[in-house]
Design a protein around this motif. Structure first.
Motif, short mmCIF file in Angstrom:
data_model
loop_
_atom_site.label_atom_id
_atom_site.label_comp_id
_atom_site.label_asym_id
_atom_site.label_seq_id
_atom_site.Cartn_x
_atom_site.Cartn_y
_atom_site.Cartn_z
N GLU A 109 0.84 -1.18 0.00
CA GLU A 109 0.00 0.00 0.00
C GLU A 109 0.88 1.24 0.00
O GLU A 109 1.98 1.25 0.56
CB GLU A 109 -0.92 0.02 1.23
CG GLU A 109 -2.10 -0.91 1.11
CD GLU A 109 -3.20 -0.55 2.09
OE1 GLU A 109 -2.99 0.40 2.88
OE2 GLU A 109 -4.25 -1.21 2.08
N GLY A 110 0.36 2.27 -0.61
CA GLY A 110 1.10 3.52 -0.67
C GLY A 110 0.80 4.24 -1.97
O GLY A 110 0.32 3.65 -2.93
N THR A 111 1.08 5.52 -1.99
CA THR A 111 0.87 6.34 -3.17
C THR A 111 2.17 7.04 -3.51
O THR A 111 2.77 7.70 -2.65
CB THR A 111 -0.24 7.39 -2.93
OG1 THR A 111 -1.46 6.72 -2.62
CG2 THR A 111 -0.43 8.27 -4.15
N ILE A 112 2.61 6.89 -4.74
CA ILE A 112 3.82 7.55 -5.21
C ILE A 112 3.39 8.66 -6.17
O ILE A 112 2.58 8.44 -7.07
CB ILE A 112 4.79 6.56 -5.88
CG1 ILE A 112 6.08 7.27 -6.28
CG2 ILE A 112 4.17 5.86 -7.06
CD1 ILE A 112 6.95 7.65 -5.12
N ARG A 113 3.91 9.87 -5.95
CA ARG A 113 3.51 11.00 -6.79
C ARG A 113 4.76 11.75 -7.26
O ARG A 113 5.56 12.22 -6.46
CB ARG A 113 2.59 11.95 -6.02
CG ARG A 113 2.06 13.10 -6.89
CD ARG A 113 1.17 14.03 -6.08
NE ARG A 113 0.01 13.33 -5.55
CZ ARG A 113 -0.57 13.62 -4.40
NH1 ARG A 113 -0.09 14.59 -3.65
NH2 ARG A 113 -1.62 12.93 -3.99
#
Length: 483
Positions: free
Chosen positions: A139-143
Motif C-alpha cells: 500500500e502507498g501512493t507515489i507521486r
C-alpha cells in the motif's frame, strides 16, 4: 548492510536497469529541448506523456502553471513525493561532448545545471517504486511532481503555495554534481524582484533641467544598497544586475531604467526584512531623482529544513549502491573536461575531498563512492538557494547530490552542458534514481520512519502551519505579470 536493504536495492536496480535505455533517451531529448523557466512546454509534455504510458494518473497545468504537472500511482497509504526539474539556463548553449566552448546557437539556452538529468532521474525512481509496490502488493501512493522554473522562477514555491503538498507524507529529490553526497546543508532564502524607474526624457545639453533620469535613480539605488551591506547579517547576500539602462545615447536623459535584485538570507524572515529595506532604498532613490518606481517580484523561496531521519536512511542506500563501473573511455573523457577547469576551480573541489583524494581524482576524475554521512553544523553557511526549501517546510524532505560530471566541474557552466549527454552523466542519474527509489520503499515498509521524520520536522518549528511563503498572497507568475 541489512538484508531488507540489500534485497530492495537489488530489485530496484534490476527494474531501473531494465528500462535504462528509455530513461537515458528521454534525458537526451530534454537536453535538446533546453527550455528556460516557465517555457518548458516540450520538456514538460515529454515527461508527462511518458508517465501516462506507465499508467500514472497525470494532471497538467497544476498550480495554474502551464508547464507544471503531477503524476500519481496508487490511491491509499502514505503519499510519497518525488521531485523533478527540467528547466535550462539562458545563454549556455553548448555542443555535446566538446571540451572547448562551442555554442550550438549563440545566446541560446543550455542545461548548465543538469536538469535534463534531474527530472528524468526522478521519473525513473517513481517508475521503480510503482513496479516494486505492484510486485509486493504494498500500500502507498507515489507521486511525481513535474516542477518548472527552479532557476530563479521557483516553481515549487508556487506549487506549495497552491496546496499541492498538503497530503504528502515525505518528499525526495536530487541534484547533479561531481560528488555523491547528501544535500543536507543550509541554503539561503531568497526574494527576486525587478525595480523599474520612470522619469522624463529631454535633450541632455539643450534642456537638461527638463529631464529626470531613471538611470540616475537606478545608480543611486545601487549605491544605497551597497551601503546597506555593512548593516545586514554576515551570511546574507544581495546581488543586482542592471537589465535596462534606458538607451544608448548619452545626450538623451534616460526616461526608463530597470534593475534586478536577488535578496538572500539564512532565514525567510531575514530575507523578507532585507527586501523591505531594499524597497525603501528604491523609494529614496526615486525621491532624490523625482522619478517614480515600481517593483515586481519574479519569485522567492525559503531556506531548507533538513531531516536527519530521512537523510540517514537515504545515505544508507547510497552506500549500498556504490559501484566503480566507469569505462576507460569515460575516464579519458572526464579527464579532458577536468583539464578545462581553472586552478581555482580545481582547488575549491579539492577542499571538499582532501588533498590525497583530489590528487587521485586529477588523474581519474569520476567519483563512485558516497561521501561519509555528516549532519549539518549550526555554524555552516548556505551558499545558494533552491525551491526544494519550500517543500521541506511543509513535509519531511531529503535529497542527494549524484556525480554526473568530471570532478570539480562548477554548475551553471558550459562544461556541465557539454557533459549532459555523456554515459557517465547517465550513470550518475540512475545512481540517484536507485538511491531514491530504494529509500521510498524503505519508508513505505517502515511506518515508524514517517512518524519520526514528522516529529523531527515539528521539533524544528516547521510544518504546514508554520510555513510562511515569501511570495505575496496575490502573486502571479512572472510571465503573467508582464502581459
Amino acid at each position: 548492510m541489512q538484508a531488507d536493504t540489500k534485497n530492495v536495492v537489488e530489485r530496484v536496480s534490476q527494474i531501473i536497469e531494465s528500462q535504462k535505455d528509455k530513461f537515458t533517451a528521454i534525458s537526451d531529448q530534454i537536453w535538446e529541448f533546453a527550455e528556460v523557466r516557465f517555457e518548458e512546454v516540450e520538456s514538460s509534455e515529454c515527461l508527462a506523456s511518458f508517465m501516462e504510458e506507465q499508467d500514472f494518473h497525470v494532471e497538467r497545468g497544476v498550480a495554474e502553471i502551464p508547464t507544471a504537472f503531477t503524476a500519481t500511482s496508487g490511491t491509499s497509504g502514505p503519499v510519497i513525493a518525488i521531485l523533478g526539474e527540467f528547466d535550462a539556463l539562458p545563454s549556455l548553449s553548448q555542443k555535446a561532448g566538446k571540451t572547448s566552448k562551442e555554442p550550438l546557437k549563440s545566446e541560446a539556452p543550455g542545461h548548465g545545471c543538469g536538469h535534463n538529468l534531474l527530472g528524468v532521474g526522478g521519473i525513473a525512481a517513481a517508475v521503480a517504486v510503482q513496479t516494486y509496490m505492484q510486485e509486493q502488493g504494498m500500500e502507498g501512493t507515489i507521486r511525481y511532481y513535474g516542477c518548472p522554473a527552479e532557476e530563479s522562477g521557483y516553481g515549487k514555491t508556487y506549487m506549495v503555495k497552491a496546496g499541492l503538498f498538503e497530503d504528502v507524507d515525505a518528499a525526495f529529490s536530487w541534484h547533479p554534481h561531481y560528488m555523491n553526497r547528501l544535500f543536507n546543508g543550509p541554503t539561503l532564502a531568497v526574494v527576486h524582484a525587478h525595480f523599474t524607474f520612470k522619469g522624463q526624457s529631454s535633450h541632455a545639453a539643450a534642456s537638461p533641467e527638463l529631464g529626470r533620469s531613471a538611470l540616475d535613480a537606478v545608480e543611486l539605488m545601487n549605491v544605497g544598497v551597497n551601503y546597506m551591506r555593512e548593516h545586514m547579517p554576515d551570511e546574507a547576500r544581495v546581488h543586482y544586475a542592471i537589465t535596462n539602462t534606458g538607451g544608448m545615447s548619452p545626450n538623451v536623459v534616460q526616461p526608463e531604467a530597470e534593475v534586478s535584485y536577488f535578496v538572500r538570507a539564512p532565514q525567510s524572515a531575514q530575507a523578507r526584512e532585507l527586501f523591505e529595506r531594499v524597497k525603501n532604498i528604491a523609494k529614496g532613490a526615486s525621491l532624490m531623482t523625482e522619478t517614480t518606481v515600481e517593483h515586481r517580484i519574479e519569485g522567492a523561496c525559503s531556506n531548507i529544513v533538513p531531516n536527519r531521519v530521512l537523510d540517514q536512511l537515504l545515505h544508507r542506500n547510497m552506500i549500498a549502491l556504490e559501484e566503480d563501473n566507469f569505462t576507460d573511455e569515460e575516464i579519458r573523457t572526464s579527464k579532458a573536461f577536468y583539464e578545462t577547469l581553472s586552478d581555482n576551480e580545481k582547488q575549491m573541489a579539492a577542499s571538499l575531498v582532501g588533498d590525497q583524494r583530489a590528487a587521485e581524482l586529477s588523474k581519474r576524475p569520476l567519483i563512485h563512492e558516497a561521501a561519509p554521512y555528516s549532519e549539518p553544523r549550526a555554524s555552516s553557511k548556505g551558499t545558494g538557494s533552491t525551491d526544494v526549501g519550500d517543500v521541506s517546510w511543509v513535509t519531511p524532505t531529503a535529497q542527494l547530490m549524484a556525480a554526473t560530471e568530471a570532478f570539480g566541474t562548477p554548475l551553471h557552466t558550459w562544461q556541465v552542458v557539454a557533459q549532459g549527454q555523456t554515459s557517465y552523466a547517465k550513470k550518475g542519474m540512475l545512481y540517484a534514481s536507485k538511491s531514491i527509489a530504494s529509500t521510498v520503499i524503505n519508508v513505505l515498509q517502515t511506518p515508524d520512519v514517517l512518524r519520526e521524520a514528522k516529529e523531527e520536522l515539528h521539533r524544528q518549528g516547521a510544518g504546514a502551519h508554520q510555513y510562511d511563503c515569501l511570495l505575496p498572497k496575490e502573486q502571479m507568475l512572472p510571465h503573467m505579470l508582464c502581459q
